[in-house]
Each structure stands twice: as structure tokens, then as C-alpha cells.
Scaffold this active site. Structure first.
Site, PDB file in Angstrom:
ATOM      1  N   GLY A   1      14.777 -20.029  39.561  1.00 24.35           N
ATOM      2  CA  GLY A   1      13.468 -19.746  40.142  1.00 24.35           C
ATOM      3  C   GLY A   1      12.845 -20.851  40.965  1.00 24.35           C
TER       4      GLY A   1
ATOM      5  N   ILE B   1      18.085 -15.439  38.163  1.00 20.28           N
ATOM      6  CA  ILE B   1      19.146 -14.560  37.686  1.00 20.28           C
ATOM      7  C   ILE B   1      19.534 -14.909  36.255  1.00 20.28           C
ATOM      8  CG2 ILE B   1      21.085 -15.939  38.569  1.00 20.28           C
ATOM      9  CD1 ILE B   1      22.396 -13.167  39.334  1.00 20.28           C
TER      10      ILE B   1
ATOM     11  N   TYR C   1      14.829 -14.360  44.400  1.00 21.67           N
ATOM     12  CA  TYR C   1      15.409 -14.982  43.206  1.00 21.67           C
ATOM     13  C   TYR C   1      16.518 -15.956  43.573  1.00 21.67           C
ATOM     14  CZ  TYR C   1      19.649 -11.977  42.934  1.00 21.67           C
ATOM     15  OH  TYR C   1      20.842 -11.352  43.159  1.00 21.67           O
ATOM     16  N   CYS C   2      16.737 -16.881  42.636  1.00 20.11           N
ATOM     17  CA  CYS C   2      17.837 -17.835  42.732  1.00 20.11           C
ATOM     18  C   CYS C   2      18.401 -17.984  41.326  1.00 20.11           C
ATOM     19  CB  CYS C   2      17.373 -19.164  43.341  1.00 20.11           C
ATOM     20  SG  CYS C   2      16.086 -20.001  42.386  1.00 20.11           S
ATOM     21  N   HIS C   3      18.849 -19.173  40.951  1.00 22.98           N
ATOM     22  CA  HIS C   3      19.437 -19.355  39.622  1.00 22.98           C
ATOM     23  C   HIS C   3      18.358 -19.382  38.541  1.00 22.98           C
ATOM     24  CE1 HIS C   3      22.367 -21.832  36.887  1.00 22.98           C
ATOM     25  NE2 HIS C   3      22.201 -20.597  36.472  1.00 22.98           N
TER      26      HIS C   3
END
Length: 107
Positions: free
Chosen positions: A68, A93, A64-66
Site C-alpha cells: 500500500g 495485495i 494497489y501494490c504489495h
């Protein structure tokens, strides 16, 4: 081959069922300090080629990141280096904060 996606609700379900997986956060240090999903393993996106040996190849990896996008790029990179059983957290996230855990700040 395409990377599978996991929704925030599905990730929560995996956690509640104590599924055996790695939750990989590929965001920058300052982003992780501001907001993170409990139980994550942090390797910034630009460090993945140097540190991918820290990742097990025998269990699912949820990235995951901010939102996707970066995590999808990392998932594709890892897939090209031989990893399989990769999942991208749909919406990152941000989706986790909005759909599962409102105590995790959005940004």
C-alpha cells in the site's frame, strides 16, 4: 486532501456488487506475474506519468501494490494531476491474499 482507503473486504464487496471502477496495479511486471487481483489494469509505478492518459477520469480508481505504500504515492501523484475519486487498497495485495483470497500467493 487525503486519499481514501478501501479494505480488502470492501474491495471484494465492490466486485461482488459489480461496482463500476478501475482496479489499478502499480507493481512491477515480475510481481504481477507472481500474484495479482483478478480484473486489474496494470501500469507500473514508474510508467504512470507516461500512461496516466489510459485512466478514465469519470469512475473511481482503486490502486494497489504489495503493501500500500507505492500505490498511495501514485494516488497522491494522480490527485495532483487532477484525478479525484481515488482509493488506496489498505495493506495492498498482501491484505487481499490474507483476508479475501488465499489462492493469491503472498511474498
Amino acid at each position: 486532501m487525503t486519499i481514501q482507503t478501501l479494505s480488502a473486504a470492501q474491495l471484494q464487496q465492490w466486485q461482488q456488487q459489480n461496482q463500476n471502477f478501475i482496479l489499478l496495479d502499480v507493481r512491477e511486471d515480475n510481481e504481477v506475474q507472481y500474484a495479482a487481483i483478478p480484473g486489474h489494469h496494470h501500469i507500473p509505478m514508474n510508467m504512470i506519468p507516461l500512461r496516466q492518459n489510459e485512466l478514465p477520469d469519470d469512475k473511481p480508481i482503486v490502486l494497489y501494490c504489495h503493501h500500500g505504500m507505492r500505490s498511495m504515492q501514485v494516488a497522491l501523484y494522480l490527485q495532483n494531476t487532477g484525478f479525484d475519486n481515488l482509493y488506496n487498497l489498505h495493506g495492498g495485495i498482501d491484505a487481499w491474499s490474507r483476508e479475501v483470497d488465499a489462492s493469491v500467493p503472498t511474498y
